[in-house]
Design a protein around this motif. Sequence first.
Motif, PDB file in Angstrom:
ATOM      1  N   VAL A 594     -21.229 -42.365  14.776  1.00  0.00           N
ATOM      2  CA  VAL A 594     -20.615 -41.703  15.932  1.00  0.00           C
ATOM      3  C   VAL A 594     -21.618 -41.660  17.074  1.00  0.00           C
ATOM      4  CG1 VAL A 594     -21.266 -39.414  15.097  1.00  0.00           C
ATOM      5  CG2 VAL A 594     -19.419 -39.622  16.741  1.00  0.00           C
ATOM      6  N   LEU A 595     -21.132 -41.919  18.280  1.00  0.00           N
ATOM      7  CA  LEU A 595     -21.950 -41.802  19.485  1.00  0.00           C
ATOM      8  C   LEU A 595     -21.288 -40.788  20.406  1.00  0.00           C
ATOM      9  CD1 LEU A 595     -23.652 -44.704  21.419  1.00  0.00           C
ATOM     10  CD2 LEU A 595     -22.679 -42.776  22.627  1.00  0.00           C
ATOM     11  N   LEU A 596     -22.017 -39.742  20.722  1.00  0.00           N
ATOM     12  CA  LEU A 596     -21.518 -38.696  21.627  1.00  0.00           C
ATOM     13  C   LEU A 596     -22.000 -39.027  23.036  1.00  0.00           C
ATOM     14  CD1 LEU A 596     -20.091 -35.948  21.917  1.00  0.00           C
ATOM     15  CD2 LEU A 596     -22.293 -34.865  21.505  1.00  0.00           C
ATOM     16  N   LEU A 597     -21.067 -39.297  23.951  1.00  0.00           N
ATOM     17  CA  LEU A 597     -21.384 -39.683  25.326  1.00  0.00           C
ATOM     18  C   LEU A 597     -21.005 -38.537  26.259  1.00  0.00           C
ATOM     19  CD1 LEU A 597     -22.407 -41.991  27.149  1.00  0.00           C
ATOM     20  CD2 LEU A 597     -20.029 -42.748  27.350  1.00  0.00           C
ATOM     21  N   ILE A 598     -21.993 -37.990  26.968  1.00  0.00           N
ATOM     22  CA  ILE A 598     -21.790 -36.786  27.783  1.00  0.00           C
ATOM     23  C   ILE A 598     -21.801 -37.145  29.269  1.00  0.00           C
ATOM     24  CG2 ILE A 598     -22.664 -34.466  28.257  1.00  0.00           C
ATOM     25  CD1 ILE A 598     -24.215 -34.677  25.606  1.00  0.00           C
ATOM     26  N   ASP A 599     -20.802 -36.690  29.974  1.00  0.00           N
ATOM     27  CA  ASP A 599     -20.726 -36.836  31.430  1.00  0.00           C
ATOM     28  C   ASP A 599     -21.723 -35.861  32.064  1.00  0.00           C
ATOM     29  OD1 ASP A 599     -20.091 -36.841  34.109  1.00  0.00           O
ATOM     30  OD2 ASP A 599     -18.093 -35.963  33.852  1.00  0.00           O
ATOM     31  N   LEU A 600     -22.675 -36.408  32.840  1.00  0.00           N
ATOM     32  CA  LEU A 600     -23.716 -35.581  33.465  1.00  0.00           C
ATOM     33  C   LEU A 600     -23.587 -35.586  34.984  1.00  0.00           C
ATOM     34  CD1 LEU A 600     -26.768 -36.725  31.307  1.00  0.00           C
ATOM     35  CD2 LEU A 600     -25.400 -34.662  31.036  1.00  0.00           C
ATOM     36  N   SER A 601     -22.371 -35.603  35.484  1.00  0.00           N
ATOM     37  CA  SER A 601     -22.161 -35.636  36.925  1.00  0.00           C
ATOM     38  C   SER A 601     -22.496 -34.283  37.555  1.00  0.00           C
ATOM     39  CB  SER A 601     -20.716 -36.016  37.240  1.00  0.00           C
ATOM     40  OG  SER A 601     -19.825 -35.102  36.650  1.00  0.00           O
ATOM     41  N   GLU A 602     -22.519 -34.244  38.868  1.00  0.00           N
ATOM     42  CA  GLU A 602     -22.906 -33.050  39.619  1.00  0.00           C
ATOM     43  C   GLU A 602     -21.995 -31.864  39.316  1.00  0.00           C
ATOM     44  OE1 GLU A 602     -24.962 -30.567  42.058  1.00  0.00           O
ATOM     45  OE2 GLU A 602     -25.535 -32.630  41.616  1.00  0.00           O
ATOM     46  N   SER A 603     -20.737 -32.155  39.040  1.00  0.00           N
ATOM     47  CA  SER A 603     -19.779 -31.061  38.822  1.00  0.00           C
ATOM     48  C   SER A 603     -20.075 -30.269  37.557  1.00  0.00           C
ATOM     49  CB  SER A 603     -18.354 -31.623  38.747  1.00  0.00           C
ATOM     50  OG  SER A 603     -18.255 -32.595  37.725  1.00  0.00           O
ATOM     51  N   THR A 604     -20.880 -30.802  36.642  1.00  0.00           N
ATOM     52  CA  THR A 604     -21.198 -30.051  35.418  1.00  0.00           C
ATOM     53  C   THR A 604     -22.139 -28.881  35.695  1.00  0.00           C
ATOM     54  OG1 THR A 604     -23.035 -31.558  34.905  1.00  0.00           O
ATOM     55  CG2 THR A 604     -20.893 -32.067  33.944  1.00  0.00           C
ATOM     56  N   ASN A 605     -22.676 -28.832  36.916  1.00  0.00           N
ATOM     57  CA  ASN A 605     -23.532 -27.700  37.287  1.00  0.00           C
ATOM     58  C   ASN A 605     -22.729 -26.487  37.750  1.00  0.00           C
ATOM     59  OD1 ASN A 605     -25.964 -29.080  36.776  1.00  0.00           O
ATOM     60  ND2 ASN A 605     -25.834 -30.108  38.759  1.00  0.00           N
TER      61      ASN A 605
END
Length: 783
Positions: A594-605
Motif C-alpha cells: 500500500v502507498l499512502l499519497l497525501i495532498d500537501l497543497s496550501e489549503s491543508t493549512n
Amino acid sequence: MAVELENYQDILEELGEHAGEVLRASWGEAARVFSSRGIEKYFLEAATGLKSLGRGTDLVVSFIQSAPAVARELGEDAISDLLATTIKMYSKTSASVIAAIFSSSPVAAARLGDPELFRSYLHLLDTLLAQAPRGLKPMLDHLDVLLSQLTLGGLRRWIMWGAQAHKTNFEDQLKYFSLDSLESMSVLQKERKGTLFIDVQRRIGMYLRALWARDFFMRPTSGDFEKREGYQPYIDGYIIHLPDAYDDYVYTTVEGEEKRVTGIELYRASAAHAACHQVYTSKQFDDTGLSALQKALCGLIEDARIEKLAMEKFPGLRQTWSELHTATPQSGETSVELMKRLARRLQDKHYYDNHAWVTLGLRLFNEKNKQDNVTEWVIEIGKELAAELQLLGVTYSQSKDQIDIPYRDDNRYMWEFEDIRETTQVIAGMNSHQIRKTVSVMEMINALDVPGAGDDANEIWVLKSEFFRDEETTSINQQEGREPPPEPYHYAEWDYQMQLDRPDWCTVLEKRAKPGDVKIINDIVVKHKPIIGRLKHLIEAMQPQGVQRIRKVEDGDEIDLNAAVLAMTEMRRGEQPNPRIMIRNVRKVRDLSVLLLIDLSESTNDAVMGSESTVLQLAREATVLLADALDKIGDPFAIHGFDSNGRHDIEYFRYKDFGASYNDHAKARLAGMSGQLSTRMGAAMRHAGSILKRQPSSKKLLLVITDGEPADNDVRDPQYLRFDAKKAVEELTRNGILTYCLSLDPRSDQYVSRIFGARNYMVVDHVQRLPEKLPMLYMGLTR
C-alpha cells in the motif's frame, strides 16, 4: 572548469522564484549535457534573455525544462538554432505558441535524431507560421502523433496541403491541424511511410553489435524531404547515415511473381553493408586521375569484396543481401544495368549471367580477391572494366546513371574516411550520467579537495558513514554539503478536449523531506491511545496466522478421524452419513503493498471548522495511526506526499519508502510535513503508480488523502485536471493497482466519484474523525 549553480545567484534572482526553482531542478541534467561555455551561452543567457522579453514565466520555464533534453539528443548547437528560430517568430505570434515550440522540441529532437533534420524542422515551423498561423499551436500539440507516423518530408507535405487547402477558412484550418477532420487523416495516411528509422534504430544497433561485437553510430537522413525517393545511405566519418524511412521494397521476378522485402529487412541489409565498410575497409583509396565511371566500378568491386568477407564469417547475410539484387539478363545492357548484373553475379553464387563483360568482372575478381594490396588491385579491376565497357560503346553519365541497388551506400567512405577522421572529433561512448561510487575512507581523504570539481563531475564519491575532520564535531556534509538537484520525471497529461495525451507534459521533482521533531509523532500516539487500544484486536485478527486447518470439507488433504468415525456410526444406524470427513490445510498470508499519497497543497493549512487543528495536522495524525497499524500487521507500505506549482514543478516527497523501517527517521520526516502550493493530482498519482507497480506483491493499493479537487496555477479550466486524474486512475487500474480516495471536502461527492469510481472513495464529513476513520477504512479494504 567547474560548473556550479551557486556561481549564478544573480541569474536566479533575475529569473524569479518559480523559474529559479525549475532551473535548480534542471541544473543537474544541464550540467551533464552542456559544456562550461554552452551552459552560460545557450542555457543561462538564453533564459535571462527570454525573461527580459516580458512575455510571462511559462515561456522561460518551458525553455529551461526542454533545452537539456534537446542538447542531450542533438548537441548544444541545436539550442542555438532553436533560439534563433523562436526569436525570429517572436513578433509574429504569442508567447503561448513559443512556449509550445520549446515544450515540443524534445519530442522533435528525439524523433528526428539529427541536427540537420532538426534545423529543417524549425524552418518548417517558420513556414507554417507565415502561411497558416492558426494551425501552428494545434499541430505542435499533436507533434508526437505526427512524427510517429511521418518522416520530416511527409510532415512538410501534410502541413503544406492543409495550409493551401484552408488558407482562408480558419475553422477548417484549426480542425485540419488538430487531426479532427477526414481530410487531415486522409492526407496523413497517404504520407505515412512504412518503417521509420527512429522506431527500429535500437534493434538495428543491437543487430550490428551481435554480428561484430562493437557499437556503430547511426543517424537518420531525410531522403524524402522534397521528393518521395530516398537518398542512398552514406558514411560520414564514424557515423552511418540511413534514410529516415523505408517503404517495403516490392518487385516482380522473371516468372511474374511479386516479392516483398519489408522495411525492417531493408534497414538490416543497409546497416550491415555500411558496417562492413567500417570493419573491412581499412585503408583509404586514392582517386587521383580516376574518371567517374572508374570510381563507380571500383566502388562496385569494393562492395563485393567486403560482402564476401562478411558472408564467409556470417553465411546468413547472403540471403539478407541477395533478395535485394533484382537484375537479370533481360534487364538490358545499359551501363547501369550491366553494373547491377555484375554486382549480383559477384554476390550471388546461384545467379548465372553469360554476358562477356560480366564474366570478365567475375574472373578478375576471383583471380585477385586473395591478394593483400587491396587498394591497388580493386582500382586495377575498376580501370580494366571501365575500358572494356567503353569498347562496347556503352556510355555512362555521373549525374543521370545511378546504380540503384536499394541497400548499398554511395561509397564516399572508401575515398575519404581517413581525411574526415583527421578533421572531425567524435566522442564515442561518453556517458552523460553521473556515477555514484562508494569508496573507502583513505580514497576519500586522498581526493577530498579536487580542484575544478563541480555539478558536472563524472563521479560522485560516497562514504558509508559521515566524515569528520580532526577535532571537529560536525561532519563535512553538514558544513559544506548541499541537497543534490532532484532528478526530473516526465509524464504525459490527458487533454480531454483533444482526447489525446500531451507527451512529457508534466515534470515531477522528487525532493528531500525536511525532518521535524519526533516528539510531535510521539504526542500523537499518546493523544490517540484509546483509538489504538480499540484497533489492537482488529490488528491481531488481520495478522497472518500461518497454516490453518479447516475441518468438515469434502475434498481435503487428510481424513478427519472424528468425522469419519461419526460417519461410519451413521451408516450402521442406516442414516445418511455426512460426506464432509476431510481436513484442508490452508496457508494464510497477506500479499499486499500500500502507498499512502497525501495532498500537501496550501489549503491543508486551513483550520477545520469547530476545531483548533488544521487539515494537515489531522492528516498527519491519521497517517501516524495507520502507519503504526501497518507496521504491526506487517504489510509493506510507503508514505508519500505531493504539491505543485505548475506543470513544470510538481514536488514529490518520500516520508517512508517500501523496505525502509518505520523508525525515528521516518517519523521525523512525517513531523516536518508542510502544506504549500497547488494540487496537480494526475501526475503525482502516475509517479506513485510507477513506484508501486515495482513491488512484487500480487495486490497493490494506492490510498489518496486530499482536501479538494485537482487544481493548479497554470490551468483555468476546472474540468481539465479532473479528467486527467480520472485518466491516471484508469491507467493505474490497467496496471493492477487499486486506487481509493479519502476526501476531506464535504462537497466533493460529484467530482470525486467521477475520478475514482462510485465505490472507490469516501467523503469524511467530520474531519475531526479522520484519525479514527483512516485505519478502519484500510482494514475494511484489505480484510
